[in-house]
Design an enzyme around this catalytic site. Structure first.
Site, mmCIF file in Angstrom:
data_model
loop_
_atom_site.group_PDB
_atom_site.id
_atom_site.type_symbol
_atom_site.label_atom_id
_atom_site.label_comp_id
_atom_site.label_asym_id
_atom_site.label_seq_id
_atom_site.Cartn_x
_atom_site.Cartn_y
_atom_site.Cartn_z
ATOM 1 N N SER A 93 -10.107 -1.057 6.844
ATOM 2 C CA SER A 93 -9.522 -0.798 5.517
ATOM 3 C C SER A 93 -8.840 -1.961 4.846
ATOM 4 O O SER A 93 -8.492 -1.872 3.662
ATOM 5 C CB SER A 93 -8.524 0.345 5.603
ATOM 6 N N SER B 293 -9.800 1.507 2.678
ATOM 7 C CA SER B 293 -8.902 2.340 1.927
ATOM 8 C C SER B 293 -7.787 1.585 1.199
ATOM 9 O O SER B 293 -7.130 2.144 0.337
ATOM 10 C CB SER B 293 -8.265 3.371 2.870
ATOM 11 N N LYS C 80 0.872 -1.177 0.000
ATOM 12 C CA LYS C 80 0.000 0.000 0.000
ATOM 13 C C LYS C 80 0.911 1.230 0.000
ATOM 14 O O LYS C 80 2.000 1.201 0.598
ATOM 15 C CB LYS C 80 -0.871 -0.039 1.266
HETATM 16 N N1 GLN Z 1 -13.424 3.766 6.184
HETATM 17 C C1 GLN Z 1 -12.841 4.097 7.448
HETATM 18 C C2 GLN Z 1 -12.423 5.569 7.459
HETATM 19 O O1 GLN Z 1 -12.637 6.223 6.497
HETATM 20 C C3 GLN Z 1 -11.672 3.180 7.747
HETATM 21 C C4 GLN Z 1 -10.403 3.569 7.110
HETATM 22 C C5 GLN Z 1 -9.241 2.702 7.493
HETATM 23 O O2 GLN Z 1 -9.338 1.665 8.117
HETATM 24 N N2 GLN Z 1 -8.051 3.203 7.158
HETATM 25 O O3 GLN Z 1 -11.903 6.071 8.408
#
Ligand code: GLN
Length: 480
Positions: free
Chosen positions: A169, A145, A70
């Site tokens: 995410s 994400s 990532k």
């Molecule tokens: N969708 C969640 C957020 O926007 C989780 C994001 C994540 O785990 N990095 O914060």
């Protein structure tokens, strides 16, 4: 190009049944094709992969195995953007701990994957390089994400990729893409060199296409690192050697506060089938609930804590030391112009919220209160863990949404509880694994198993037993 698991590719390399150089030539041809289709990469690191390959001896499991990071893992000399304009020209001078670990294990870096900007999102539509598409159907999102990492594994390009997980995410995109996603215990893997989002929740984790491969990747990364004081001193077990599908003495709690919110009948019957399967495998399976007001508090509590910590963590992105820099007469002006230009609107909204919750006049009734509610939620979870080893839930109430339908802010219980419950694992720091459980309308769906702190092995075993029965290991899609 044929897709292999880590274990199979290892055997083929070791026994000279595949020429590694030819394999990588084919791989990078496929990368070009898949990049046009899915837009999963920010950077393809072809030269780096061939350079890493020169060091490979193929005697250990990960030697010569291709992988993707990532784009929020610092990589020395390689662009690391976290999919944000703020870091669009940032080239780190050091490696994240896990990057060094995987290098030591002999892995070859194929590329850096797209993500929601700074990890803040669940759709991967907010990346600077545009949305990542789902390998099973390119009119749908891969999820976020860590969407790019999920897509490169689900399209069969690489057997594993790293993601990071603050709220869900890794696990959400894993479910949408039909692969395995694992967020281990907070503290199990060093976060040194991971661009932070919210430090009390952030966890290093991975995507693979089967549970055995996940054991291999976890073993290579886990363990104490003195550069991350939150990393645990605990011994790392041999996850692969200890892996068993005998789960007859396992006690599984079905968290019906989540599964009762499923509206899609096909997803519901799939979940019921999984529950039945666990019973057949000999596990004790019982229903449990959590108070609905606590379930409804998960999202607002998460929103306040995550955005407050992010606001504080990202105050260093000021255009002075590195990253996007805009002109100004004074240091203050440089910072204001750089930050105004460098962050997109949804990030600014989150920073406004974070600043509001942290302001001295609000801190007690917002940030501190959210921390107290988090504690209440974790205590409720711990009550369940007094009697059960595993908490089982559906990963999502839908298949991956169409690109135009995907957004992060709906306000009914189905969304608030079902689509956000995975961050229970981040609140408590517990290991949480998502694995494919079937298909609905041609798209993969998934379930999640969550265990006690540092009981990664139990979680992996529980998932392995189901994987064997369902026969959904090693699936990928090249053309959907
Ligand atoms: N969708 C969640 C957020 O926007 C989780 C994001 C994540 O785990 N990095 O914060």
């Amino acid at each position: 190009m044929i897709t292999y698991s880590i274990e199979d590719l290892h055997v083929l390399f070791k026994n000279n049944q595949i020429n590694p150089k030819n394999y990588y030539d084919e791989l990078f041809k496929e990368v070009v094709f898949q990049q046009k289709r899915l837009n999963a990469f920010v950077t393809v690191t072809k030269d780096k992969a061939y350079e890493d390959l020169k060091d490979a001896h193929f005697h250990s499991l990960l030697s010569g195995i291709p992988f993707v990071l990532k784009d929020n893992y610092n990589t020395k000399g390689i662009l690391t953007t976290a999919s944000s304009k703020m870091l669009s020209d940032y080239i780190p001078v050091y490696n994240a701990h896990v990057v060094d670990q995987l290098k030591k294990a002999g892995c070859c870096l194929v590329g850096k994957a797209s993500m929601d900007e700074l990890g803040m999102g669940g759709t991967n539509k907010t990346a600077l390089t545009g949305p990542v598409l789902n390998p099973w159907d390119s009119s749908r999102i891969a999820g976020g994400s860590s969407g790019g990492s999920a897509a490169v594994v689900a399209s069969g390009l690489v057997p594993f990729a790293l993601g990071s997980d603050t709220g869900d995410s890794i696990r959400k995109p894993a479910g949408f893409c039909g692969i395995v996603g694992f967020k281990p215990t907070w503290g199990r893997i060093s976060r040194y060199g991971l661009i932070p989002y919210a430090s009390s929740l952030d966890t290093v984790g991975a995507f693979t296409r089967n549970i055995r491969d996940m054991c291999i990747v976890m073993e290579a990364m886990a363990g104490r690192d003195d550069r991350d004081m939150t990393s645990s001193m605990r011994e790392v077990p041999c996850y692969l050697n200890n892996l068993t599908d005998d789960i007859s003495d396992l006690k599984i709690a079905v968290l019906t506060s989540v599964s009762d919110e499923i509206r899609n009948p096909d997803i519901l019957s799939n979940f019921q089938f999984v529950v039945k399967t666990y019973k057949k495998l000999g596990a004790t399976v019982e229903n449990v609930t959590m108070p609905v007001e606590l379930m409804r508090s998960i999202l607002p509590t998460y929103t306040i804590i995550a955005n407050s910590e992010a606001t504080s963590n990202h105050s260093c992105l000021d255009g002075i030391k590195y990253g996007n820099r805009q002109d100004g007469e004074t240091p203050d002006e440089i910072m204001i112009h750089s930050r105004t230009d460098g962050f997109s609107d949804h990030i600014k909204r989150r920073f406004i919220l974070g600043n509001l919750a942290l302001a001295s006049e609000n801190q007690e009734r917002m940030f501190r209160k959210a921390q107290k509610v988090r504690r209440l939620i974790v205590e409720e979870l711990n009550k369940i863990y007094e009697d059960y080893d595993i908490i089982l839930t559906p990963n999502s109430g839908s298949v991956a949404p169409l690109l135009e339908d995907a957004n992060d802010d709906r306000l009914n219980d189905e969304y608030i509880i079902l689509e956000n419950h995975l961050c229970l694992g981040n609140f408590a720091g517990t290991p949480s694994l998502t694995l494919p459980s079937g298909f609905v309308d041609g798209m993969p769906i998934a379930v999640n198993v969550m265990g006690r702190l540092f009981e990664e092995q139990t979680v992996l075993n529980c998932a392995y037993a189901l994987e064997k029965v369902l026969g959904l290991a090693n699936q990928y899609s090249r053309e959907g």
